[in-house]
Design a protein around this motif. Sequence first.
Motif, PDB file in Angstrom:
ATOM      1  N   VAL A 262       0.832  -1.202   0.000  1.00 51.22           N
ATOM      2  CA  VAL A 262       0.000   0.000   0.000  1.00 51.22           C
ATOM      3  C   VAL A 262       0.868   1.254   0.000  1.00 51.22           C
ATOM      4  O   VAL A 262       0.669   2.176  -0.810  1.00 51.22           O
ATOM      5  CB  VAL A 262      -0.966  -0.004   1.192  1.00 51.22           C
ATOM      6  N   ARG A 263       1.834   1.312   0.902  1.00 51.35           N
ATOM      7  CA  ARG A 263       2.648   2.535   0.981  1.00 51.35           C
ATOM      8  C   ARG A 263       3.530   2.708  -0.251  1.00 51.35           C
ATOM      9  O   ARG A 263       3.609   3.798  -0.829  1.00 51.35           O
ATOM     10  CB  ARG A 263       3.522   2.512   2.231  1.00 51.35           C
ATOM     11  N   HIS A 264       4.211   1.645  -0.673  1.00 48.03           N
ATOM     12  CA  HIS A 264       5.105   1.779  -1.819  1.00 48.03           C
ATOM     13  C   HIS A 264       4.331   2.059  -3.102  1.00 48.03           C
ATOM     14  O   HIS A 264       4.832   2.739  -4.004  1.00 48.03           O
ATOM     15  CB  HIS A 264       5.981   0.532  -1.966  1.00 48.03           C
ATOM     16  N   GLY A 265       3.104   1.561  -3.180  1.00 49.01           N
ATOM     17  CA  GLY A 265       2.286   1.858  -4.339  1.00 49.01           C
ATOM     18  C   GLY A 265       1.916   3.324  -4.460  1.00 49.01           C
ATOM     19  O   GLY A 265       1.488   3.779  -5.524  1.00 49.01           O
ATOM     20  N   ARG A 266       2.071   4.081  -3.378  1.00 48.55           N
ATOM     21  CA  ARG A 266       1.767   5.518  -3.371  1.00 48.55           C
ATOM     22  C   ARG A 266       2.983   6.367  -3.737  1.00 48.55           C
ATOM     23  O   ARG A 266       2.859   7.584  -3.902  1.00 48.55           O
ATOM     24  CB  ARG A 266       1.271   5.919  -1.974  1.00 48.55           C
ATOM     25  N   LEU A 267       4.155   5.751  -3.850  1.00 42.82           N
ATOM     26  CA  LEU A 267       5.386   6.488  -4.101  1.00 42.82           C
ATOM     27  C   LEU A 267       5.589   6.718  -5.603  1.00 42.82           C
ATOM     28  O   LEU A 267       5.016   6.012  -6.434  1.00 42.82           O
ATOM     29  CB  LEU A 267       6.579   5.705  -3.540  1.00 42.82           C
ATOM     30  N   PRO A 268       6.424   7.676  -5.967  1.00 43.31           N
ATOM     31  CA  PRO A 268       6.745   7.887  -7.390  1.00 43.31           C
ATOM     32  C   PRO A 268       7.458   6.662  -7.974  1.00 43.31           C
ATOM     33  O   PRO A 268       8.086   5.878  -7.254  1.00 43.31           O
ATOM     34  CB  PRO A 268       7.668   9.109  -7.368  1.00 43.31           C
ATOM     35  N   ASP A 269       7.373   6.519  -9.274  1.00 41.90           N
ATOM     36  CA  ASP A 269       8.066   5.425  -9.945  1.00 41.90           C
ATOM     37  C   ASP A 269       9.573   5.561  -9.737  1.00 41.90           C
ATOM     38  O   ASP A 269      10.130   6.651  -9.890  1.00 41.90           O
ATOM     39  CB  ASP A 269       7.787   5.442 -11.450  1.00 41.90           C
ATOM     40  N   PRO A 270      10.266   4.460  -9.419  1.00 48.46           N
ATOM     41  CA  PRO A 270      11.725   4.519  -9.348  1.00 48.46           C
ATOM     42  C   PRO A 270      12.300   4.745 -10.748  1.00 48.46           C
ATOM     43  O   PRO A 270      11.656   4.421 -11.750  1.00 48.46           O
ATOM     44  CB  PRO A 270      12.113   3.129  -8.822  1.00 48.46           C
ATOM     45  N   PRO A 271      13.510   5.277 -10.834  1.00 46.77           N
ATOM     46  CA  PRO A 271      14.123   5.509 -12.151  1.00 46.77           C
ATOM     47  C   PRO A 271      14.201   4.215 -12.968  1.00 46.77           C
ATOM     48  O   PRO A 271      14.714   3.203 -12.490  1.00 46.77           O
ATOM     49  CB  PRO A 271      15.524   6.029 -11.803  1.00 46.77           C
ATOM     50  N   GLY A 272      13.665   4.253 -14.169  1.00 50.89           N
ATOM     51  CA  GLY A 272      13.761   3.114 -15.067  1.00 50.89           C
ATOM     52  C   GLY A 272      12.822   1.968 -14.776  1.00 50.89           C
ATOM     53  O   GLY A 272      12.870   0.942 -15.451  1.00 50.89           O
ATOM     54  N   LEU A 273      11.926   2.121 -13.792  1.00 51.38           N
ATOM     55  CA  LEU A 273      10.990   1.051 -13.442  1.00 51.38           C
ATOM     56  C   LEU A 273       9.567   1.618 -13.450  1.00 51.38           C
ATOM     57  O   LEU A 273       8.957   1.805 -12.394  1.00 51.38           O
ATOM     58  CB  LEU A 273      11.308   0.456 -12.060  1.00 51.38           C
ATOM     59  N   PRO A 274       8.999   1.879 -14.617  1.00 55.83           N
ATOM     60  CA  PRO A 274       7.716   2.572 -14.689  1.00 55.83           C
ATOM     61  C   PRO A 274       6.507   1.722 -14.362  1.00 55.83           C
ATOM     62  O   PRO A 274       5.401   2.256 -14.274  1.00 55.83           O
ATOM     63  CB  PRO A 274       7.675   3.040 -16.150  1.00 55.83           C
TER      64      PRO A 274
END
Length: 298
Positions: A262-274
């Motif tokens: 839930v929390r990580h799904g709310r974060l911006p996309d990491p570089p190169g992992l859209p």
Amino acid sequence: MRVPWPEIHPAVREAVEEFLGGPVAEAVTQTGGFSPAAAVRVRTAGGRRAFVKAVGPEPNPDSVRIYRSEAEIAAALPVSVPAPRLLTSFDLDGWVTLVFEDIDGRHPALPWRRDELDLVLGAVERMSAALTPAPISAPTIARRYADAFRGWRDLLTEDTTGLDPWALRHLAALADLESGWPEAATGDTLVHADLRADNLLLTGDRVYVVDWPWACVGVAWFDRVAMLPSVGMQGGPQPHELLPDPDPAVTAVVAAIAGFMVRHGRLPDPPGLPTVRAFQRAQGVVALEWLKQRTGWV
């Protein structure tokens, strides 16, 4: 986001061909997974086959570290583990490369078929038994996921706009429940710790487990529990149907997994992992529903 064979660093391609004993005549990129790397089944002019994974420092420098971890774990796995054998690995010009035996298999069908799911769950259970006690040195699960499995506790001090109303209402209790996960997940089994369909290969009635960078030592049932949210979001049975066990230790681990997704799904996309955040959000929906069912909180 896969890197095709011709775009791998030339020196890396040359080193792979030297190891395999001839030039690569065929290279087929494999889909699935999230890392911005090469994942290629290759065949040399002489007919030798291998599976090559290679990643450079761009666009996601963390991927290099992850591949180094995978190389270390894969080299140490005993032959009894249902995993492709690592033939060689090397660092060259900022790239990390792993060369595995090529398994003539496929990922499970999606949506999940029940016969294939039963085959996989049986293989996971046998693997967990065979890896108890852990046959190699690896970090404990509490150490491996100490920073990740604190999603509810992190959300206590973060913007919760858009958070599921049930989760928001019980946020303090969820943070408390989650805090017990390290003790609940303690054990002496070597666990893969990242099981999902794209990390499995089926060949006949045999299951191979691939991609071991997150391997750690924990409770024997962790891999089954951690895999079930992805099964549910990819068309399979819901987690509570596959694991009705009311064990409070399982509930604490489910809370940690749900909080992470839930929390990580709310974060911006990491570089190169859209695509990884969307995948986490989708698993988070299933994991949260499972957690609601397990706690019985209204």
